[in-house]
Write an enzyme that holds these catalytic residues in place. Structure first.
Site, PDB file in Angstrom:
ATOM      1  N   HIS A 242     -37.864  17.201  -4.948  1.00  0.00           N
ATOM      2  CA  HIS A 242     -38.456  17.733  -6.190  1.00  0.00           C
ATOM      3  C   HIS A 242     -37.861  17.121  -7.473  1.00  0.00           C
ATOM      4  O   HIS A 242     -37.031  17.696  -8.140  1.00  0.00           O
ATOM      5  CB  HIS A 242     -38.467  19.263  -6.235  1.00  0.00           C
ATOM      6  CG  HIS A 242     -37.191  19.951  -5.830  1.00  0.00           C
ATOM      7  ND1 HIS A 242     -35.957  19.646  -6.354  1.00  0.00           N
ATOM      8  CD2 HIS A 242     -36.990  20.971  -4.956  1.00  0.00           C
ATOM      9  CE1 HIS A 242     -35.048  20.450  -5.821  1.00  0.00           C
ATOM     10  NE2 HIS A 242     -35.648  21.243  -4.969  1.00  0.00           N
TER      11      HIS A 242
ATOM     12  N   ILE B 239     -45.441  24.805 -13.330  1.00  0.00           N
ATOM     13  CA  ILE B 239     -44.267  25.587 -13.727  1.00  0.00           C
ATOM     14  C   ILE B 239     -42.981  24.773 -13.584  1.00  0.00           C
ATOM     15  O   ILE B 239     -42.167  24.707 -14.498  1.00  0.00           O
ATOM     16  CB  ILE B 239     -44.167  26.867 -12.862  1.00  0.00           C
ATOM     17  CG1 ILE B 239     -45.322  27.811 -13.236  1.00  0.00           C
ATOM     18  CG2 ILE B 239     -42.818  27.564 -13.040  1.00  0.00           C
ATOM     19  CD1 ILE B 239     -45.587  28.884 -12.231  1.00  0.00           C
ATOM     20  N   HIS B 240     -42.813  24.119 -12.434  1.00  0.00           N
ATOM     21  CA  HIS B 240     -41.567  23.395 -12.172  1.00  0.00           C
ATOM     22  C   HIS B 240     -41.405  22.137 -13.007  1.00  0.00           C
ATOM     23  O   HIS B 240     -40.287  21.674 -13.218  1.00  0.00           O
ATOM     24  CB  HIS B 240     -41.472  23.024 -10.679  1.00  0.00           C
ATOM     25  CG  HIS B 240     -40.946  24.127  -9.827  1.00  0.00           C
ATOM     26  ND1 HIS B 240     -41.710  25.211  -9.470  1.00  0.00           N
ATOM     27  CD2 HIS B 240     -39.728  24.324  -9.269  1.00  0.00           C
ATOM     28  CE1 HIS B 240     -40.978  26.021  -8.712  1.00  0.00           C
ATOM     29  NE2 HIS B 240     -39.778  25.504  -8.578  1.00  0.00           N
TER      30      HIS B 240
ATOM     31  N   ASP C 110     -43.129  23.187  -1.998  1.00  0.00           N
ATOM     32  CA  ASP C 110     -41.869  23.918  -2.076  1.00  0.00           C
ATOM     33  C   ASP C 110     -42.173  25.419  -2.034  1.00  0.00           C
ATOM     34  O   ASP C 110     -41.526  26.225  -2.695  1.00  0.00           O
ATOM     35  CB  ASP C 110     -41.077  23.548  -3.344  1.00  0.00           C
ATOM     36  CG  ASP C 110     -39.596  23.980  -3.246  1.00  0.00           C
ATOM     37  OD1 ASP C 110     -39.144  24.278  -2.122  1.00  0.00           O
ATOM     38  OD2 ASP C 110     -38.919  24.039  -4.288  1.00  0.00           O
TER      39      ASP C 110
ATOM     40  N   ARG D 122     -28.568   6.221 -21.077  1.00  0.00           N
ATOM     41  CA  ARG D 122     -27.446   5.355 -20.678  1.00  0.00           C
ATOM     42  C   ARG D 122     -27.110   5.496 -19.198  1.00  0.00           C
ATOM     43  O   ARG D 122     -26.558   4.573 -18.609  1.00  0.00           O
ATOM     44  CB  ARG D 122     -26.226   5.624 -21.561  1.00  0.00           C
ATOM     45  CG  ARG D 122     -26.292   4.810 -22.850  1.00  0.00           C
ATOM     46  CD  ARG D 122     -24.962   4.755 -23.575  1.00  0.00           C
ATOM     47  NE  ARG D 122     -24.658   6.021 -24.225  1.00  0.00           N
ATOM     48  CZ  ARG D 122     -25.122   6.377 -25.415  1.00  0.00           C
ATOM     49  NH1 ARG D 122     -25.910   5.552 -26.083  1.00  0.00           N
ATOM     50  NH2 ARG D 122     -24.808   7.532 -25.932  1.00  0.00           N
TER      51      ARG D 122
ATOM     52  N   LEU E 131     -35.556  29.330 -11.137  1.00  0.00           N
ATOM     53  CA  LEU E 131     -36.718  29.140 -10.255  1.00  0.00           C
ATOM     54  C   LEU E 131     -36.237  28.928  -8.823  1.00  0.00           C
ATOM     55  O   LEU E 131     -35.218  28.279  -8.595  1.00  0.00           O
ATOM     56  CB  LEU E 131     -37.547  27.932 -10.694  1.00  0.00           C
ATOM     57  CG  LEU E 131     -38.351  28.083 -11.993  1.00  0.00           C
ATOM     58  CD1 LEU E 131     -38.963  26.738 -12.377  1.00  0.00           C
ATOM     59  CD2 LEU E 131     -39.438  29.132 -11.853  1.00  0.00           C
TER      60      LEU E 131
ATOM     61  N   ASN F  36     -36.102  18.498 -10.882  1.00  0.00           N
ATOM     62  CA  ASN F  36     -35.517  19.812 -10.618  1.00  0.00           C
ATOM     63  C   ASN F  36     -34.215  19.665  -9.843  1.00  0.00           C
ATOM     64  O   ASN F  36     -34.141  18.909  -8.872  1.00  0.00           O
ATOM     65  CB  ASN F  36     -36.497  20.684  -9.826  1.00  0.00           C
ATOM     66  CG  ASN F  36     -37.687  21.107 -10.688  1.00  0.00           C
ATOM     67  OD1 ASN F  36     -37.608  22.042 -11.464  1.00  0.00           O
ATOM     68  ND2 ASN F  36     -38.784  20.385 -10.563  1.00  0.00           N
ATOM     69  N   ALA F  37     -33.185  20.395 -10.281  1.00  0.00           N
ATOM     70  CA  ALA F  37     -31.872  20.413  -9.621  1.00  0.00           C
ATOM     71  C   ALA F  37     -31.222  19.027  -9.563  1.00  0.00           C
ATOM     72  O   ALA F  37     -30.670  18.614  -8.555  1.00  0.00           O
ATOM     73  CB  ALA F  37     -31.972  21.015  -8.214  1.00  0.00           C
TER      74      ALA F  37
END
Length: 406
Positions: free
Chosen positions: A232, A271-272, A294, A243, A328, A235-236
């Site tokens: 994903h 949303i994500h 997901d 740089r 989330l 995300n995360a």
């Protein structure tokens, strides 16, 4: 029946009045199927003097390859990361339900869990073909526990692990076995991770980078050792910085070995990922985009509290949060919703939107010799859709497994 019995006795189905997604474009043509596979009509006519036993009028529908979801944590009240004595019935229940969304194969995904959960769950589900009973299982996607505490997202920190024993031993201690595992998501900045990436890749397990604070050179090193996916995107992981673009920089890296493609998962649920970020990724590297849902246990369920692995989660509208937070924790979107949103948000073609859910995940998993396309000889896993990309019917191995009611 074909007159040449030496080839096959199996009945032949001819899909007519349709547009087939083949060679990256929709083509007005008939689709011929026999023995669960797509047939070359020229060979049929000239070599066998055969003809169709059954005709299916598609009424102008699009025929796309069946969708493949490489990251789905559960749905309809089922959580794949919950250990029980009958995990396979939960997987089967979800497999049956996702047929109506055009998904014909998937990777049941486990989030970070204690070893006892992996040891109990993994032996209960084997790779198997789809059919009337539901979508086929391509193998597990194990997302964690070898990920960054800083970017754990909805993963419970107390069950995160490092490669303290140097690699393979850690995998075996956590998972118990790599049988029927298709993909592992890990953080490439963890010490000893590169040898793990190499080992998994050599065993035919797809390695994905995610839940990570890796910089670009650490991500590139993992790709050079065999990693081929990003879990994903955006995300995360560290946000893009000019740089040091981090894992996101793999989309345009010049350090990816020749002939290799880095694929990336995109949760296109509105949303994500902001539509502008989705467009940046797609325009930078369209060939690598893989739509994933997901989806969590709450997909298909009403708002309220549900479980995801070891966590309690809360559904508010289209958002799924770790209860009591604004973190989330997966989506409640279905694959067909993601395809429609991706097309609308990115402005891509119908063909690109459909291939992001079929061809690209098949290429990622190395199964595009039989799945993810409508080439002659490929499995006849099909989705019939209208022009609004609403699923009308789903076929696995040429057999109708779901059809929308009138």
């Amino acid at each position: 029946m074909p007159s040449n019995k030496s080839v096959s006795d199996a009945p032949i189905t001819q899909f007519v009045n349709c547009r087939i997604l083949r060679d990256h474009r929709l083509q007005r043509d008939d689709l011929w199927v026999r023995d669960g596979r797509i047939l070359d009509p020229e060979k049929l006519f000239f070599d066998e003097q055969g003809y169709a036993d059954k005709r299916v009028d598609c009424e102008g529908s699009i025929i796309a390859p069946g969708f493949i979801d490489t990251q789905i944590n559960g749905g309809y009240g089922i959580d794949f990361s919950q250990a029980s004595d009958d995990v396979s019935s939960g997987v089967s229940f979800v497999a049956k339900k996702i047929l109506e969304h055009g998904v014909t194969s998937f990777c049941p995904t486990l989030v970070t869990s204690p070893p006892a959960v992996y040891h109990k769950v993994l032996p209960q589900v084997k790779v198997h073909n789809g059919g009337k009973h539901g979508a086929g299982v391509l193998g597990f996607h194990l997302e964690g526990p070898f990920i960054s505490a800083e970017k754990k997202g909805a993963h419970p920190e107390k069950f995160l692990r490092t490669f303290r024993l140097g690699g393979l031993q850690d995998l075996m201690e956590a998972y118990g076995s790599l049988d029927d595992v298709a993909m592992v998501t890990l953080a490439p900045e963890l010490a000893s991770s590169q040898s793990v990436v190499r080992e998994l890749s050599q065993r035919g397990v797809t390695v994905s980078l995610g839940h990570s604070v890796a910089n670009l050179s650490q991500a590139e090193e993992a790709v050079q050792h065999g990693a081929s996916f990003i879990t994903h995107l955006f995300n995360a992981m560290l946000p893009f910085h000019h740089r040091d673009p981090g894992i996101v920089g793999l989309l345009t890296s010049d350090q990816v070995p020749a002939g290799r493609t880095v694929y990336y998962g995109m949760i296109a649920d509105g949303i994500h990922t902001n539509p502008a970020a989705l467009r940046i990724a797609h325009r930078a590297h369209p060939a690598g985009l893989v739509l994933v849902t997901d989806a969590i246990t709450a997909m298909g369920l009403p708002p309220g509290r549900h479980t995801l692995g070891q966590q309690v989660i809360e559904i508010q509208g289209l958002h799924a949060y770790v209860a009591g937070t604004k973190t989330l924790c997966g989506s409640i979107a279905t694959m067909d919703m993601c395809i429609r949103h991706f097309k609308q948000a990115s402005g891509c073609s119908v063909e690109e939107a459909l291939e992001a859910a079929s061809l690209h995940p098949a290429q990622l998993l190395g199964i595009n010799n039989k799945k993810g396309n409508l080439d002659y000889g490929s499995d006849a896993d099909l989705v019939l859709l209208d022009d609004g990309l609403i699923v009308k019917a789903t076929y696995i191995s040429g057999e109708e497994v779901w059809r929308k009611g009138p």
